[in-house]
Design an enzyme around this catalytic site. Sequence first.
Site, PDB file in Angstrom:
ATOM      1  N   ASP A 168       0.839  -1.205   0.000  1.00 48.96           N
ATOM      2  CA  ASP A 168       0.000   0.000   0.000  1.00 48.96           C
ATOM      3  C   ASP A 168       0.875   1.256   0.000  1.00 48.96           C
ATOM      4  OD1 ASP A 168      -2.270   1.495   0.013  1.00 48.96           O
ATOM      5  OD2 ASP A 168      -2.883   1.011   2.056  1.00 48.96           O
ATOM      6  N   ASN A 209     -10.628  -2.933  -6.513  1.00 46.55           N
ATOM      7  CA  ASN A 209      -9.816  -1.949  -7.243  1.00 46.55           C
ATOM      8  C   ASN A 209     -10.402  -1.558  -8.606  1.00 46.55           C
ATOM      9  OD1 ASN A 209      -6.616  -3.182  -5.958  1.00 46.55           O
ATOM     10  ND2 ASN A 209      -7.883  -1.474  -5.255  1.00 46.55           N
TER      11      ASN A 209
HETATM   12  C1  FPP Z   1      -2.184   0.148  -3.273  1.00 45.20           C
HETATM   13  O1  FPP Z   1      -1.611   1.411  -3.226  1.00 45.20           O
HETATM   14  C2  FPP Z   1      -1.589  -0.585  -4.368  1.00 45.20           C
HETATM   15  C3  FPP Z   1      -2.281  -1.187  -5.360  1.00 45.20           C
HETATM   16  C4  FPP Z   1      -3.736  -1.159  -5.453  1.00 45.20           C
HETATM   17  C5  FPP Z   1      -1.577  -1.851  -6.453  1.00 45.20           C
HETATM   18  C6  FPP Z   1      -0.390  -2.654  -6.034  1.00 45.20           C
HETATM   19  C7  FPP Z   1       0.410  -2.903  -7.203  1.00 45.20           C
HETATM   20  C8  FPP Z   1       1.760  -2.846  -7.233  1.00 45.20           C
HETATM   21  C9  FPP Z   1       2.610  -2.589  -6.075  1.00 45.20           C
HETATM   22  C10 FPP Z   1       2.437  -3.123  -8.487  1.00 45.20           C
HETATM   23  C11 FPP Z   1       2.914  -4.536  -8.492  1.00 45.20           C
HETATM   24  C12 FPP Z   1       2.350  -5.267  -9.596  1.00 45.20           C
HETATM   25  C13 FPP Z   1       2.946  -6.279 -10.188  1.00 45.20           C
HETATM   26  C14 FPP Z   1       2.203  -6.986 -11.206  1.00 45.20           C
HETATM   27  C15 FPP Z   1       4.312  -6.739  -9.905  1.00 45.20           C
HETATM   28  P1  FPP Z   1      -2.534   2.676  -3.511  1.00 45.20           P
HETATM   29  O2  FPP Z   1      -2.516   2.940  -4.968  1.00 45.20           O
HETATM   30  O3  FPP Z   1      -3.880   2.435  -2.939  1.00 45.20           O
HETATM   31  O4  FPP Z   1      -1.776   3.783  -2.734  1.00 45.20           O
HETATM   32  P2  FPP Z   1      -2.429   5.002  -1.947  1.00 45.20           P
HETATM   33  O5  FPP Z   1      -3.264   4.417  -0.832  1.00 45.20           O
HETATM   34  O6  FPP Z   1      -1.251   5.755  -1.437  1.00 45.20           O
HETATM   35  O7  FPP Z   1      -3.248   5.791  -2.924  1.00 45.20           O
END
Ligand code: FPP
Length: 254
Positions: free
Chosen positions: A35, A83
């Site tokens: 996250d 998501n």
């Molecule tokens: C949450 O952070 C993250 C996700 C929903 C996506 C996770 C994906 C990756 C780390 C990429 C890895 C993928 C592969 C295929 C290797 P957020 O976007 O919700 O962050 P925020 O809460 O700060 O907005």
Amino acid sequence: MLGKLKFWKDKDISTLSAEKVKKGDIPNHIAIIMDGNGRWAKKRALPRSAGHHEGMKVVRKVTKLANNLGVKALTVYAFSTENWKRPKLEVDYLMKLPEEFLDTFLPELIKENVQVRIMGNKEALPQHTKKAIEKAVSETRDNNGMILNFALNYGSRAELIQAVNRLLHDVKNNSTSDEITEEQFESYLMSNELEDPDLLIRTSGEQRLSNFMLWQLAYTEFWFSDVLWPDFSDEHLLKAISEFQRRGRRYGGI
Ligand code: FPP
């Protein structure tokens, strides 16, 4: 010159801690809720996609260290059933990441004997994402090193409901006993070939499960950190494991 000296110093510190951690109990299965990609990008006035891209590179780094430490399975929450609510542009980008990750890193993963798996509803994924994952799963099928398990279009409630429906269907067909046991139920879960996680890591300061492995995390040790996923380093993983090594796991006993 000074820069070079610092590089070697950092490397030594990291190597030393890995050796120390290796002397203790290594969790067989680590699950990670990655996250903070969006916040990481926002702090740098970059688009959210930049945070996801950086986060993808961290998955590679963590896979390498976990495999070297002797972890047997690493499950990463790459995309949840919730998501899809994000803006289409972001969803499209997230659906391209598995391809980019595998195009870039699959040869290395194969060399390191890593086995790629996927956990989630594959049918709803775009064709290009599904194809990339299936190729990786098939090309690493015979590897017997660490399992890198992508939770992709995964949601634990959907997984549990699917398990109940399939179980009911088999009970009606008399192909399984109607005396439901935990072991039997678990065999219907998407994680059926994996042991339950020993350690759950969630980054970015949030302390919730977000519909992730609700059944499987019943006795898992949790480690939360304020670090944003793109900043997650080898040292963070070593710290999480060394803290895990200090926990007394009693599974309800004394
Ligand atoms: C949450 O952070 C993250 C996700 C929903 C996506 C996770 C994906 C990756 C780390 C990429 C890895 C993928 C592969 C295929 C290797 P957020 O976007 O919700 O962050 P925020 O809460 O700060 O907005």
